[in-house]
Design an enzyme around this catalytic site. Structure first.
Site, short mmCIF file in Angstrom:
data_model
loop_
_atom_site.label_atom_id
_atom_site.label_comp_id
_atom_site.label_asym_id
_atom_site.label_seq_id
_atom_site.Cartn_x
_atom_site.Cartn_y
_atom_site.Cartn_z
N TYR A 56 0.84 -1.20 0.00
CA TYR A 56 0.00 0.00 0.00
C TYR A 56 0.87 1.25 0.00
CZ TYR A 56 -5.00 -0.23 -0.02
OH TYR A 56 -6.29 -0.31 -0.43
N GLU A 58 -0.54 4.89 -0.52
CA GLU A 58 -1.34 6.10 -0.77
C GLU A 58 -0.45 7.34 -0.66
OE1 GLU A 58 -4.80 6.27 1.69
OE2 GLU A 58 -5.76 4.59 0.69
N ASP A 202 -7.38 13.28 -25.12
CA ASP A 202 -7.47 11.89 -24.66
C ASP A 202 -6.86 11.02 -25.76
OD1 ASP A 202 -8.09 9.33 -23.91
OD2 ASP A 202 -10.16 9.77 -23.35
N THR A 228 -4.70 5.86 -21.70
CA THR A 228 -4.54 4.52 -21.15
C THR A 228 -3.12 4.08 -21.51
OG1 THR A 228 -5.37 3.54 -23.19
CG2 THR A 228 -6.97 3.86 -21.42
N LYS A 231 -3.21 0.23 -24.80
CA LYS A 231 -3.66 0.12 -26.20
C LYS A 231 -2.43 0.15 -27.11
CE LYS A 231 -8.15 1.71 -24.70
NZ LYS A 231 -9.22 2.74 -24.73
N ARG A 237 -2.77 -2.86 -18.27
CA ARG A 237 -4.01 -2.07 -18.14
C ARG A 237 -3.78 -1.01 -17.08
NH1 ARG A 237 -7.24 -4.84 -21.25
NH2 ARG A 237 -8.79 -3.19 -21.20
C1 LIG Z 1 -10.20 3.15 -23.91
C2 LIG Z 1 -10.50 4.57 -23.73
C3 LIG Z 1 -10.81 5.12 -22.48
C4 LIG Z 1 -11.11 4.29 -21.25
O1 LIG Z 1 -10.19 3.44 -20.83
P1 LIG Z 1 -10.58 2.24 -19.83
O2 LIG Z 1 -9.24 1.81 -19.39
O3 LIG Z 1 -11.33 1.25 -20.64
O4 LIG Z 1 -11.39 2.82 -18.72
C5 LIG Z 1 -10.97 6.48 -22.38
N1 LIG Z 1 -10.86 7.26 -23.46
C6 LIG Z 1 -10.61 6.77 -24.68
C7 LIG Z 1 -10.50 7.70 -25.84
C8 LIG Z 1 -10.43 5.40 -24.85
O5 LIG Z 1 -10.20 4.92 -26.07
#
Ligand SMILES: *Cc1c(COP(=O)(O)O)cnc(C)c1O
Length: 420
Positions: A56, A58, A202, A228, A231, A237
């Protein structure tokens, strides 16, 4: 066999061990085209499976609420330093549990409930967390949404500007989950400046392309960058929030203590590993190969008469409108899965069908490029996709099973990280 091996899991919990092995084998045998997915390296997998999960912590490095951070602090500092170097940003927070909580932290940092926010509509290619109605972000804020033009399939920056001037949002999100074209960060930045909004890029889908120089970077244009890590960036993740110096402390406070408790240290470690990998020449080549493969696959699909939203792709992602083929996205995706080709059904802009039975399929090349497939294989892949969709329409399961066999045969020659 799963790599790294899982002997302890297999003997302690044979049922679960078999499921993990089955998933590894499935990933080995399928052409995985879901554009938000990838194969992480064995090194990233190992990092996620370490004793760092026991701890932990925090708070932030040097300012924790628990003792015993002699090792965790340097782990998190390493991840932060690598993120800052790779993307060229002033500040990075590597603690968000995933992309959705990262975006929630952005609202918490810069908005009050009921404030006006702006993002791309989900059916137009945006993400749920960009203010879509069913999401907390659409319920707790006054969300205005932009889309793409029906004739071009692309965002019209004049429309975005008009909407922003009329609605005066506090935060503007750009980026999304089904955008096949280059995002014009400077144009969004100009609009955000004009209305005094915080611009949030994003880059969840395209972070790896940006890191590898295959898509323009939002740095210097967007004050806040959300991504994220799992991807195109090819990490575990997780998620990161990056920003200029001015917005750093508001973001940090929003992530902790605003929204989260203890960070997932095993994930932080794996993010650090992935960021190191993403800084290599091999990764640059990978990012460019992802785009080259997507272009080649898009061209081959167009040649076979498929209607692509916006007519093609600039990045890793292709959105196909199946309306002219007389089949819905769902039955097409189901048939393709049986044929060993995994993708997802997806709404297309101005879709006339329902969201759970839409007109499109969404596919992309991040995972198959990691496997080592190249442009020379894309015409054959397009051929299989076409054949499977035609077979789906006629209910010819034998054709689908034959293709699945051919897919397995092809992939046997391409190693999978995580499988030995
Ligand atoms: C995948 C994605 C998210 C969310 O990610 P999670 O890990 O699934 O919560 C947010 N914004 C965009 C543009 C995404 O492609």
């Amino acid at each position: 066999m799963h790599q790294p091996p899982i002997p302890h899991l297999a003997s302690a919990d044979p049922e679960l061990g078999r499921l993990v092995e089955a998933e590894a084998e499935r990933q080995h045998q399928k052409i995985r085209l879901i554009p938000s997915e990838n194969y992480v390296s064995a090194a990233v997998l190992e990092a996620t499976g370490t004793v760092l999960t026991n701890k932990y912590s925090e708070g932030y490095p040097g300012r924790r609420y628990y003792e015993g951070q002699q090792v965790i602090d340097p782990v998190e500092r390493l991840a932060v330093r690598r993120a800052k170097e790779l993307f060229g940003v002033d500040h990075a927070n590597v603690q968000p549990y995933s992309g959705s909580p990262a975006n929630l932290a952005v609202y918490l940092a810069f908005c009050q409930p009921g404030d006006t926010v702006m993002g791309m509509a989900l059916p137009m290619g945006g993400h749920l967390t960009h203010g879509w109605s069913v999401s907390a972000t659409g319920r707790w804020f006054r969300s205005v949404q932009y889309g793409v033009r029906q004739d071009t399939g692309r965002v019209d920056m004049d429309e975005v500007r008009d909407l922003a001037l009329a609605e005066r949002p506090k935060v503007i999100f750009c980026g999304g989950t089904a955008i096949p074209r280059t995002i014009d960060f400077p144009a969004y930045a100009e609009i955000a400046r004009e209305v005094g909004a915080v611009l949030v890029a994003d880059i969840a889908h395209i972070a790896g392309l940006i890191a590898g120089g295959a898509h323009p970077s939002p740095v210097g244009h967007a004050q806040v960058i959300s991504t994220t890590t799992h991807k195109t960036l090819r990490g575990p993740r997780g998620a990161m929030l990056m920003s200029d110096a001015e917005h750093a402390s508001a973001l940090d406070k929003a992530v902790f203590p605003g929204l989260q408790g203890g960070p997932h240290n095993h994930t932080t470690a794996a993010i650090a590993v992935a960021l190191r990998e993403a800084a290599t020449e091999e990764f640059r080549a990978y990012a460019h190969a992802v785009v080259a493969n997507a272009r080649a696959l898009a061209e081959a699909l167009v040649e076979r008469g498929y209607d692509l939203v916006s007519g093609g792709t600039d990045n890793h992602l292709i959105l196909v409108d199946l309306t002219n083929r007389g089949i819905g996205g769902k039955p097409a995706a189901r048939a393709l899965d049986r044929a060993g080709i995994e993708l997802n059904y997806n709404t297309v802009p101005f879709d006339t069908r329902k969201p759970f039975d839409p007109s499109g399929i969404r596919l992309g090349t991040p995972a198959i490029t990691t496997r080592g497939l190249g442009v020379e294989q894309m015409p054959r892949l397009a051929g299989w996709i076409d054949e499977a969709i035609r077979a789906a329409d006629r209910g010819e399961d034998a054709v689908l099973d034959r293709i699945a066999g051919e897919v397995r045969e092809l992939l046997a020659g391409y190693p999978m990280p995580g499988w030995a």
